[in-house]
Design a protein around this motif. Structure first.
Motif, PDB file in Angstrom:
ATOM      1  N   TYR A   4       0.829  -1.207   0.000  1.00 39.00           N
ATOM      2  CA  TYR A   4       0.000   0.000   0.000  1.00 39.00           C
ATOM      3  C   TYR A   4       0.861   1.255   0.000  1.00 39.00           C
ATOM      4  O   TYR A   4       0.502   2.261  -0.607  1.00 39.00           O
ATOM      5  N   GLU A   5       2.035   1.196   0.639  1.00 39.28           N
ATOM      6  CA  GLU A   5       2.948   2.343   0.632  1.00 39.28           C
ATOM      7  C   GLU A   5       3.516   2.570  -0.772  1.00 39.28           C
ATOM      8  O   GLU A   5       3.649   3.706  -1.218  1.00 39.28           O
ATOM      9  N   GLU A   6       3.842   1.484  -1.440  1.00 33.43           N
ATOM     10  CA  GLU A   6       4.345   1.586  -2.817  1.00 33.43           C
ATOM     11  C   GLU A   6       3.280   2.170  -3.739  1.00 33.43           C
ATOM     12  O   GLU A   6       3.574   2.999  -4.596  1.00 33.43           O
ATOM     13  N   LEU A   7       2.028   1.722  -3.551  1.00 37.59           N
ATOM     14  CA  LEU A   7       0.925   2.239  -4.367  1.00 37.59           C
ATOM     15  C   LEU A   7       0.715   3.724  -4.096  1.00 37.59           C
ATOM     16  O   LEU A   7       0.575   4.521  -5.032  1.00 37.59           O
ATOM     17  N   LEU A   8       0.692   4.117  -2.831  1.00 36.10           N
ATOM     18  CA  LEU A   8       0.515   5.533  -2.500  1.00 36.10           C
ATOM     19  C   LEU A   8       1.665   6.376  -3.037  1.00 36.10           C
ATOM     20  O   LEU A   8       1.456   7.497  -3.516  1.00 36.10           O
ATOM     21  N   LEU A   9       2.877   5.844  -3.002  1.00 33.66           N
ATOM     22  CA  LEU A   9       4.027   6.549  -3.561  1.00 33.66           C
ATOM     23  C   LEU A   9       3.858   6.741  -5.073  1.00 33.66           C
ATOM     24  O   LEU A   9       4.097   7.824  -5.607  1.00 33.66           O
ATOM     25  N   ALA A  10       3.425   5.691  -5.751  1.00 34.87           N
ATOM     26  CA  ALA A  10       3.188   5.790  -7.195  1.00 34.87           C
ATOM     27  C   ALA A  10       2.101   6.819  -7.497  1.00 34.87           C
ATOM     28  O   ALA A  10       2.230   7.616  -8.437  1.00 34.87           O
ATOM     29  N   LEU A  11       1.034   6.832  -6.691  1.00 41.77           N
ATOM     30  CA  LEU A  11      -0.029   7.827  -6.884  1.00 41.77           C
ATOM     31  C   LEU A  11       0.504   9.240  -6.671  1.00 41.77           C
ATOM     32  O   LEU A  11       0.176  10.163  -7.429  1.00 41.77           O
TER      33      LEU A  11
END
Length: 159
Positions: A4-11
């Motif tokens: 989820y941290e990786e996804l939020l970073l990508a967003l």
């Protein structure tokens, strides 16, 4: 790092890229992305109505009306009331509007669209369904949004 941290970073990276483009667009042309999109729509269909612009670019009529007022105030477009039907008001670019449009950079999404369309059909579908799921998870599915990449409030940025 959690997924989820990786996804939020990508967003955040996507949002940052859109924000940088928006600032660059405004710096070089004095336009916001919605203004550019509306100018392009008026240019593509000379004599189009504001309601048709709103329908074509998937923004609310109120938002489009506000942007059109600003564009008219800047003398980039003009309105013409029909002689046959006084309720119909058509939109046209002025010479100044056309010149500005010709000099304006292409919307950020055009490069994105080329790259997206180069993907296989399955990958396009996967990305689309994933982004729709993310929008739903963020309670963003009902937000007024155009198919133009920009961040921030349309009303705030169009001043």
């Amino acid at each position: 790092m959690e997924k989820y941290e990786e996804l939020l970073l990508a967003l955040r990276k996507v949002i940052r890229a859109i924000d940088l483009y928006s600032k660059q667009l405004n710096k070089y042309s004095g336009l916001t992305a919605p203004q550019l999109l509306i100018l392009r729509e008026i240019n593509a269909a000379n004599g189009i109505t504001a309601s048709k612009v709103a329908q074509n670019i998937n923004l609310s009529p109120a938002t489009v009306s506000n942007v059109i007022e600003r564009l008219e105030h800047r003398q980039l477009i003009h309105r013409h009331r029909s002689e046959q039907d006084k309720r119909r008001v058509s939109l046209y670019l002025t010479e100044q509007g056309l010149t500005l449009l010709e000099k304006a950079p292409q919307p950020l999404q055009e490069d994105f669209i080329e790259k997206f369309q180069a993907l296989d059909e399955w990958e396009q579908s996967l990305l689309l369904s994933s982004m729709q799921r993310i929008a739903n998870m963020m309670d963003a599915e009902r937000l007024d949004a155009a198919p133009v990449l920009e961040v921030g409030s349309y009303h705030k940025l169009d001043h």
